[in-house]
Scaffold this active site. Structure first.
Site, PDB file in Angstrom:
ATOM      1  CG  ASP A   1      -2.298   0.615   0.881  1.00 40.48           C
ATOM      2  OD1 ASP A   1      -2.325   1.656   0.210  1.00 40.48           O
ATOM      3  OD2 ASP A   1      -3.332   0.064   1.297  1.00 40.48           O
TER       4      ASP A   1
ATOM      5  CG  HIS B   1     -15.469  -0.530  -4.411  1.00 37.56           C
ATOM      6  ND1 HIS B   1     -15.705  -1.484  -3.455  1.00 37.56           N
ATOM      7  CD2 HIS B   1     -14.891   0.497  -3.747  1.00 37.56           C
ATOM      8  CE1 HIS B   1     -15.304  -1.054  -2.277  1.00 37.56           C
ATOM      9  NE2 HIS B   1     -14.808   0.147  -2.440  1.00 37.56           N
TER      10      HIS B   1
END
Length: 330
Positions: free
Chosen positions: A190, A237
């Site tokens: 990340d 998403h």
């Protein structure tokens, strides 16, 4: 009317959580309206109204002696410090998303998010946004931990030894998966500031020897190799279709032949008639991101284009996801 009065229910839950009502009830054997009012400097009337609403919502119970107690649901999910404390996500919705919905028409007409400044910030995940750093990642952990527990039992992990969790900030999925599957080792990939926030979670879980943390950007950096599966949990998403395809291609490049790519999402039905939680979360992307909740059919086409063959779909009842789609690299 039930839809309309949803605002009453949510704000009662949010305010009671912010006041620490459920945590207080967990640590005291007796609390009356007068006790609650005195503790928070309230008058009797508003204190009683909030407690009555929480009782009717099933968040607390009122005994015949006039004392309030947590219900089993509140004791498990609304007491700060409990493993699946959900209050951080409630705070995110209240402070971060709720104001954005007052500008939902702006998002609709302008086709742009309203939870962040699209003129100033590159994305929702900006490290210079105090609200994001203070609330969002704790909230995402609240939302993800319970979902990860459901996911851990829905998929066969016996054939997976090394898992790369792309965009896995907070390591909620990694912690739950490693607790459930002792043979598993994972890597969280990340952004650098998210990794800084994640390491303390891993340390607290005492899983430093099984969960590695690697900083990077999946749009600009190569993913760490040496894993037999890649997990994308509630990542795709957040992005538009072209970016989703870029992410899938990047993940495919990091996999060995026969490696697995696992997409864990709240999928919208192929006919786009529901289900309701996925449809509403998809609408939420209108105020949050440039993405939406996609269908299994849409993902399957993009996976094949990236050199991956969809193999199976595993459904479960999570809070932030309803299924996982597994594809194998050709």
């Amino acid at each position: 009317m039930e839809l309309t009065s949803g605002i009453y229910a949510f704000k009662a839950l949010a305010l009671a959580t912010e006041l620490g009502l459920f945590t207080e009830l967990s640590h005291t054997s007796t609390m009356t309206v007068a006790d609650f009012a005195e503790r928070h400097g309230l008058q009797q009337r508003p204190a009683e109204l909030l407690l009555t609403a929480c009782t009717a919502l099933g968040l607390v119970r009122l005994d015949t002696d006039g004392t309030y107690h947590n219900t089993s649901m509140s004791e498990e999910f609304l007491v700060r410090g409990k493993p699946y404390y959900f209050g951080d996500w409630i705070a995110v919705v209240d402070r971060h998303e709720y104001p954005a919905y007052l500008k939902l028409e702006d998002a609709l007409r302008g086709n742009h998010p309203t939870t962040w400044d699209v003129e100033r910030q590159e994305s929702l995940f900006s490290s210079d946004d105090p609200a994001m750093v203070e609330h969002f990642w704790d909230g995402m952990y609240s939302l993800s931990a319970y979902t990860a527990r459901m996911f851990a039992d829905a998929l066969d992990f016996a054939r997976i030894e090394r898992l790369l969790d792309v965009g896995g900030g907070g390591a909620a999925f990694d912690i739950e998966l490693c607790r459930r599957h002792p043979h598993l080792r994972t890597t969280v990939f990340d952004l650098p500031f998210v990794c800084d926030l994640t390491r303390s979670r891993v340390t607290t879980a005492e899983l430093e020897d099984r969960i590695a943390v690697v900083a990077g950007d999946f749009f600009t950096d190569r993913l760490p190799e040496g894993h037999d599966a890649v997990l994308l949990s509630n990542i795709l998403h957040d992005w538009g279709e072209s970016d989703v395809q870029r992410i899938l291609e990047t993940c495919a490049e990091a996999l060995p032949p026969d490696g697995l790519l696992i997409i864990c999402e709240s999928f919208v039905d192929d006919d786009k008639r529901g289900p309701l939680p996925a449809a509403l979360m998809s609408l939420n992307m209108l105020v949050e991101t440039w993405g939406r909740n996609y269908t299994i059919a849409e993902y399957s086409a993009w996976l094949r284009a990236a050199g991956l063959e969809p193999e199976s779909t595993n459904t479960f009842e999570g809070l932030g996801a309803n299924a996982s789609l597994v594809a194998r690299k050709r």
